[in-house]
Motif scaffolding. Structure first.
Motif, mmCIF file in Angstrom:
data_model
loop_
_atom_site.group_PDB
_atom_site.id
_atom_site.type_symbol
_atom_site.label_atom_id
_atom_site.label_comp_id
_atom_site.label_asym_id
_atom_site.label_seq_id
_atom_site.Cartn_x
_atom_site.Cartn_y
_atom_site.Cartn_z
ATOM 1 N N LEU A 7 -5.646 -0.465 -1.985
ATOM 2 C CA LEU A 7 -5.582 -1.782 -1.349
ATOM 3 C C LEU A 7 -4.912 -1.691 0.023
ATOM 4 O O LEU A 7 -5.368 -2.309 0.998
ATOM 5 N N ASP A 8 -3.848 -0.912 0.100
ATOM 6 C CA ASP A 8 -3.121 -0.770 1.357
ATOM 7 C C ASP A 8 -3.971 -0.069 2.409
ATOM 8 O O ASP A 8 -3.984 -0.464 3.590
ATOM 9 N N PRO B 22 2.380 -7.429 -4.804
ATOM 10 C CA PRO B 22 3.851 -7.453 -4.699
ATOM 11 C C PRO B 22 4.523 -6.536 -5.713
ATOM 12 O O PRO B 22 4.059 -6.406 -6.861
ATOM 13 N N HIS B 23 5.612 -5.916 -5.271
ATOM 14 C CA HIS B 23 6.327 -4.961 -6.116
ATOM 15 C C HIS B 23 6.712 -5.571 -7.463
ATOM 16 O O HIS B 23 6.614 -4.916 -8.504
ATOM 17 N N GLY C 20 -4.909 -3.337 3.939
ATOM 18 C CA GLY C 20 -3.626 -3.497 4.609
ATOM 19 C C GLY C 20 -2.599 -4.310 3.847
ATOM 20 O O GLY C 20 -1.616 -4.776 4.428
ATOM 21 N N PHE C 21 -2.785 -4.500 2.546
ATOM 22 C CA PHE C 21 -1.769 -5.194 1.751
ATOM 23 C C PHE C 21 -1.717 -4.582 0.365
ATOM 24 O O PHE C 21 -2.620 -3.855 -0.050
ATOM 25 N N GLN C 22 -0.640 -4.866 -0.355
ATOM 26 C CA GLN C 22 -0.479 -4.382 -1.723
ATOM 27 C C GLN C 22 -0.073 -5.531 -2.621
ATOM 28 O O GLN C 22 0.415 -6.562 -2.165
ATOM 29 N N ASN D 290 -2.889 0.243 -5.831
ATOM 30 C CA ASN D 290 -2.114 -0.323 -4.722
ATOM 31 C C ASN D 290 -2.291 0.497 -3.445
ATOM 32 O O ASN D 290 -2.382 -0.053 -2.345
#
Length: 491
Positions: free
Chosen positions: A138-139, A147-148, A143-145, A135
């Motif tokens: 990816l971030d 979902p929690h 720029g995204f992860q 994660n």
């Protein structure tokens, strides 16, 4: 006529080797010494550094370096014991097989429970840790992860706080990717693992070089502030990361010239692993004080976050996250591999259904065992938080290492003429010190860990009494050839 239970529990499997190839119950011997050593490093480096550091530093403070030394010492002594047994009995099953040959069926089945717990939980724990670094990567890159809710278990951690999660999907996907790779064959898996190991070592050297530039001697003040109890507890948490030494021994039937290759690979892997652990732990503490490792940033992709803060840039943290994703993939691959090979050995002895001994004729791998293990491990990794997994792995590893040391002593007495290309130095002091070191580290594990462990062993014993003892191959064999281990010079 079946033996009385008391005699059955004590009986030992004879040490004999096959004169003929047994189709469908033997594995291909394709692995080299270097590939085997990389298996050991692959199963070890990554677990103890990329995320266990954030678990152990809060326990021991700066003295976590001593905890690594204690764990490394115990693992080093154990490695010498493994090397002797692996050279004398180069077969699948590792600790389980050594116990069956040296101490009897009952001890073997208990050790089977230990190593199954050790590998199954370790693979799941590592997969959970991999999810955090994935994660983070990816971030940093996109720029995204994920979902929690899809990257966290719904079960609260040991702090009791609700997670808001549903399933750790990346952990599940990782396990199944490793399963697909293992189904292709041990040789392909070993080649890919060796590449990943080289990448991970390069990334960790990069971490040491960058982190040491932020050296602050004040971070080592109050070095033993957590006391002996904290150092011991941290050593127990760390110890599971030396599982790679046992993983080398599980490949006894798939390596060329195992009597020489196994000892060299075990000792070589230990030297590489311990050196890397000490350097990274020292560099990390030099750059950040012990309190930082308790923060939320350190708990999730900690080493990458450390580099981000030290350099003021996300570039190097991204590089380390990428290395961690590759690195931890190799840990999961090798521990999953070890689990399937131990089940293969147990199945060949009749303690579990024979389906676990089925070998695919094309890939020469235990396909059924690989699929079953992967499903179980994926469920654990998807739904159980890592908080509950680390110490459970350590206790299984410590018991297994202790039994290996005891096995050296027993086989020296019962089979003094057994060919041993590698002789443990300092016998009998070395195996005795191994047992004492492992017992010392086990004394620092918590009540919950012991409770889970004893419940699991009770389940294993119950299964043995209801199924294993009635189906054991030693009950009905007619010639030694039926229970002999595969020879290592057939190819």
């Amino acid at each position: 006529m079946s033996l009385p239970l008391s005699e059955q529990l004590r009986r030992r499997k004879p040490i004999v080797f096959r004169q003929h190839h047994h189709e469908g119950e033997e594995l291909a011997r394709n692995l080299t010494t270097f590939q085997l050593m990389m298996f050991g490093v692959g199963a070890t480096v990554g677990t103890g550094i990329f995320f266990v550091l954030s678990e152990s530093v809060p326990e021991a403070g700066p003295a976590v370096i001593v905890s690594f030394m204690i764990a490394g010492l115990a693992a080093g002594l154990s490695a010498l014991c493994y090397a002797e047994l692996a050279s004398a009995v180069p077969v699948s099953g590792s600790t389980y097989s050594y116990a069956y040959h040296s101490m009897g069926e009952f001890v073997a089945i208990i050790i089977a429970g230990c190593v199954l717990l050790e590998y199954g939980v370790a693979t799941a724990a590592v997969a959970v840790g991999w999810s955090g670094y994935f994660n983070q990567l990816l971030d940093s890159v996109f720029g995204f992860q994920i979902p929690h809710a899809l990257s966290t278990s719904f079960i609260p951690g040991d702090d009791g706080v609700a997670t808001g999660g549903i399933i750790n999907l990346p952990a599940v996907v990782l396990v199944f990717l490793c399963m697909l790779l293992l189904l292709r064959g041990a040789t392909e898996s070993a080649r890919i693992n060796a590449i990943m190991v080289i990448i991970k070592l390069a990334v960790l050297v990069l971490f040491v070089v960058i982190a040491i530039t932020a050296f602050n001697g004040d971070h080592f003040n109050n070095f033993f502030g957590s006391g002996v109890g904290g150092v011991t507890a941290a050593a127990g948490t760390i110890f599971f990361s030396f599982i790679g030494l046992d993983a080398v021994a599980t490949a006894g039937e798939e390596v060329k010239d195992p009597q020489r290759a196994l000892p060299r690979a075990i000792i070589g892997a230990l030297i590489i692993v311990t050196t890397v652990y000490m350097l990274v732990a020292f560099a990390g503490l030099a750059a950040k004080d012990a309190g930082w490792f308790e923060t939320e940033e350190a708990q999730n992709a900690g080493l990458a976050q450390l580099l981000n803060e030290v350099t003021g840039s996300t570039i190097w943290g991204t590089v380390l996250s990428a290395g961690a994703v590759i690195s931890i993939f190799s840990v999961t691959l090798v521990t999953l591999y070890g689990q399937t090979r131990i089940l293969f050995a147990i199945g060949r002895d009749g303690m579990i259904p024979k389906r676990f001994t089925e070998v695919d004729p094309k890939t020469m791998t235990p396909a059924f065992s690989t699929i079953v293990v992967s499903i179980v491990v994926a469920l654990i990794g998807g739904f159980i938080p890592s908080d509950y997994l680390w110490n459970i792995v350590s206790i299984g590893t410590l018991v297994a290492f202790s039994v290996v040391a005891l096995g050296v002593i027993v086989l020296r007495r019962t089979h003094p003429d057994l060919e041993r290309p590698f002789h443990i130095p300092g016998y009998p002091v070395t195996p005795i010190l191994t047992i004492l070191a492992c017992v010392y580290i086990m004394s620092g594990l918590g009540l919950m860990t012991w409770t889970v462990f004893l419940i699991w062993i009770a389940i294993v014993i119950a299964f043995y009494l209801l199924y294993g003892r009635r189906h054991a191959t030693l009950n009905h064999y007619k010639s030694l050839e039926e229970i002999a281990e595969p020879r290592w010079d057939e190819d």
